[in-house]
Design a protein around this motif. Structure first.
Motif, PDB file in Angstrom:
ATOM      1  N   ARG A 414      -3.180   3.301  -0.534  1.00 38.25           N
ATOM      2  CA  ARG A 414      -1.956   2.663  -1.034  1.00 38.25           C
ATOM      3  C   ARG A 414      -2.208   1.930  -2.352  1.00 38.25           C
ATOM      4  N   ASP A 417      -2.606   4.380  -5.243  1.00 34.89           N
ATOM      5  CA  ASP A 417      -1.309   4.968  -5.617  1.00 34.89           C
ATOM      6  C   ASP A 417      -0.517   3.998  -6.492  1.00 34.89           C
ATOM      7  N   ARG A 418      -0.553   2.715  -6.133  1.00 34.98           N
ATOM      8  CA  ARG A 418       0.158   1.727  -6.961  1.00 34.98           C
ATOM      9  C   ARG A 418      -0.491   1.611  -8.332  1.00 34.98           C
TER      10      ARG A 418
END
Length: 486
Positions: A414, A417-418
Motif C-alpha cells: 500500500r 502504491d501511494r
C-alpha cells in the motif's frame, strides 16, 4: 452492404464473448474442487481402496474357510496293474469315478498351523463288469503344522495392522498435499495475473506520460533524452504485457488440468487479502505429527518387515519338520447307504524332517545379510524420525513468522502504491525527474509481487503443516477423516 457486414461482425463478436465461460475461484473453492476431481486425489483414493482390500485379505486368513471340491474322472485304457503275487499284467480298464469333498479349515496364528474338519464320499463304477462301489469318510479331523519354520501368520498379525493404519493416515495426508499443491498452482496463476495487471497498468501509465511528454517536448520544456526514455518505458511495458498474457495462459492451463476440468474455461483467481492470525505451539504440533502422520508407522512397518525377513532366514537355515495328523471314520459299500453304516476308525500321522548338512554357508550368509539389514533399517528409521521432527519444527517456526511477513508485505504494497502516485503527480508537475518516477514504479511492482509471494508462502506452510500433523490448528480439531466409498 458494408453496413450489413459490420453488423454481422459485431454480432459475431458479441456472441463469442457471451459464450466464453469465466470462473472466479477463491482458494478454498479451488481446494475443494482439487480434492474431489484432481488426478492426484483420484490416485490417492485408488491407493486407499487397494490397501483396504489387502487388509481384508489379511484378516480373512484368520477366519474359517469352507471349501467344496470335486475331481471326477473317466478312465478307459489298458494299464499295467500289479497283481497280489507281485507280477504285473496289462489290464483293460473302463472306470468312472465321482467324488465330493467338503472341508472346513481354520488357521492357528500363534502356531502357524492349520486345523481342519472334512467329510468326503467317492463312487467308483467299473463299466466293464457293471460293479459300483462307494467309499465315505463321514468326518475326519486333522492338523498340519510346519515345525521350526517361519510363521507368516504371526508376523502378518504384527505387520498388517500397522500397514493399514499407515494407509489410512497416508490417504488423509495425500488430500492435504493436494490442497498444498493446489495452493501453489493457485498462487502461480495469481502471480501471473498480478504481473499482467501490473504490466497493463504500467503500459497505460507509460502511454499517458508519453503523450503528455510529447506536448512538453514540442514546447521545449523537456530534453530529447527524457523523451526517448519515456518511449523506451512505453515499449518495455508493452513487451511485459505480452509476456504476462502468455504466462497467464500457461499457468491457467496447468491449474485447469490439475483441477480436472474437461472443458476450456477462463479462470480468475481471487487471493484473500487477510490470513488467519494464530500461532502453533511446537510441542502440540510434534504430538499431533507423531499421532497422525503416516511416517512413524512407515518406519515401524519397515522395521517389522526387516525382523520378519530375519526370522525367515533363520527358519530356512536350520532344522525343518512338517507334521500332519488326522483321525476320523471311514467305510465302504456297494450301496451309498452301506458306506455310512458301522464306520471304522482311521488314523494317519506323518512327519517330514529336513536338516541341511552341507550348504557351503548359504544359510549362514542369508542370516548375516538379514541381520545387517535389520541394523541398517533401524539406523535409517532413527535418523528418519529425527529428520521428521526437525522438519516439523522448522515449518512451525516459519509458519509462526509468516503471518507477520504477510502483514508487513501488505503494508509495504500500500505504501509503495501511494509513493508511486505521488511520484507520478510530481513528475507531471515537473517537480521530479524520470529517474525518480522509474524508481517508484520498480518499488511498486516489487512490493506487489512480494505481497503475493508472502501469501503463497503462508498458505503453502499452512497446508504443509496440516498434511504433516493431520490437525487443524486454526479450529483446534483433528482433520475430519473422509475415506472413499469401497
Amino acid at each position: 452492404m458494408k453496413q450489413l457486414l459490420f453488423i454481422a461482425i459485431l454480432l459475431g463478436s458479441i456472441t463469442a464473448s457471451a459464450q466464453e465461460e469465466v470462473m472466479h475461484l477463491t482458494l478454498p473453492q479451488a481446494i475443494e474442487m482439487a480434492q474431489a476431481h484432481s488426478p492426484e486425489a483420484e490416485a490417492a483414493r485408488h491407493t486407499y481402496r487397494a490397501a483396504y482390500w489387502n487388509h481384508r485379505f489379511y484378516r480373512a486368513n484368520y477366519l474359517p474357510s469352507v471349501t467344496l471340491t470335486s475331481s471326477p474322472y473317466f478312465n478307459k485304457q489298458i494299464s499295467k496293474v500289479t497283481q497280489p503275487d507281485g507280477t504285473n499284467l496289462f489290464i483293460k480298464q473302463n472306470q468312472l469315478s465321482v467324488d465330493m469333498d467338503l472341508k472346513i479349515n481354520q488357521n492357528i496364528w500363534f502356531t502357524g498351523g492349520s486345523l481342519f474338519v472334512k467329510s468326503n464320499v467317492q463312487r467308483l463304477d467299473e463299466l466293464e463288469t457293471d460293479v459300483t462301489a462307494y467309499n465315505s469318510q463321514p468326518i475326519v479331523i486333522g492338523y498340519e503344522q510346519a515345525l521350526f519354520g517361519y510363521n507368516s501368520l504371526k508376523w502378518d498379525r504384527r505387520i498388517e495392522p500397522v500397514r493399514f493404519r499407515e494407509a489410512r493416515k497416508a490417504y488423509n495426508e495425500a488430500l492435504e498435499l493436494v490442497a498444498s499443491q493446489t495452493s501453489n498452482l493457485f498462487f502461480n496463476l495469481a502471480t501471473a495475473q498480478t504481473n499482467l495487471d501490473i504490466a497493463s497498468s504500467n503500459y497505460a501509465s507509460a502511454d499517458t506520460l508519453y503523450r503528455y511528454a510529447e506536448g512538453r517536448y514540442n514546447i521545449g520544456t523537456i530534453t530529447e533524452n527524457e523523451m526517448l526514455q519515456l518511449e523506451i518505458n512505453k515499449l518495455t511495458e508493452e513487451t511485459n504485457m505480452m509476456n504476462a498474457r502468455i504466462e497467464v495462459e500457461d499457468q491457467m492451463q496447468v491449474l485447469r488440468s490439475f483441477l480436472g476440468f474437461q472443458r476450456d474455461v477462463t479462470l480468475k483467481v481471487i487471493p484473500e487479502g487477510e490470513v488467519p492470525q494464530f500461532e502453533i505451539p511446537l510441542g502440540e504440533a510434534l504430538k499431533m505429527a507423531f499421532e497422525n502422520s503416516p511416517e512413524p508407522d512407515m518406519y515401524k512397518r519397515v522395521q517389522l518387515q526387516s525382523q520378519s525377513n530375519l526370522a525367515y532366514a533363520k527358519a530356512n537355515a536350520g532344522l525343518k519338520a512338517d507334521l500332519y495328523v488326522q483321525f476320523g471314520l471311514s467305510q465302504t459299500g456297494d450301496k451309498f447307504t452301506d458306506s455310512y453304516r458301522n464306520p471304522m476308525n482311521q488314523q494317519y500321522a506323518s512327519i517330514g524332517i529336513s536338516l541341511p548338512i552341507l550348504d557351503w554357508g548359504r544359510g549362514k550368509g542369508q542370516i548375516r545379510v538379514a541381520k545387517s539389514n535389520v541394523d541398517l533399517v533401524n539406523t535409517q528409521a532413527e535418523q528418519g524420525m529425527k529428520d521428521f521432527e526437525l522438519n516439523v519444527a522448522r515449518m512451525v517456526r516459519q509458519f509462526n513468522l509468516q503471518s507477520q511477513y504477510v502483514k508487513v508485505a501488505s503494508k509495504t504494497d500500500r505504501t509503495a502504491d501511494r509513493r508511486y502516485e505521488v511520484a507520478k503527480r510530481l513528475y507531471i508537475l515537473g517537480k521530479s525527474t524520470i529517474l525518480d518516477l522509474n524508481a517508484a514504479i520498480t518499488e511498486k511492482d516489487a512490493a506487489r509481487r512480494s505481497y503475493i509471494s508472502a501469501l503463497k508462502s503462508y498458505w503453502s506452510l499452512y497446508y504443509g503443516l496440516r498434511s504433516m500433523t493431520g490437525y487443524d490448528f486454526e479450529k483446534n480439531q483433528k482433520i475430519e477423516e473422509n475415506y472413499p466409498e469401497i
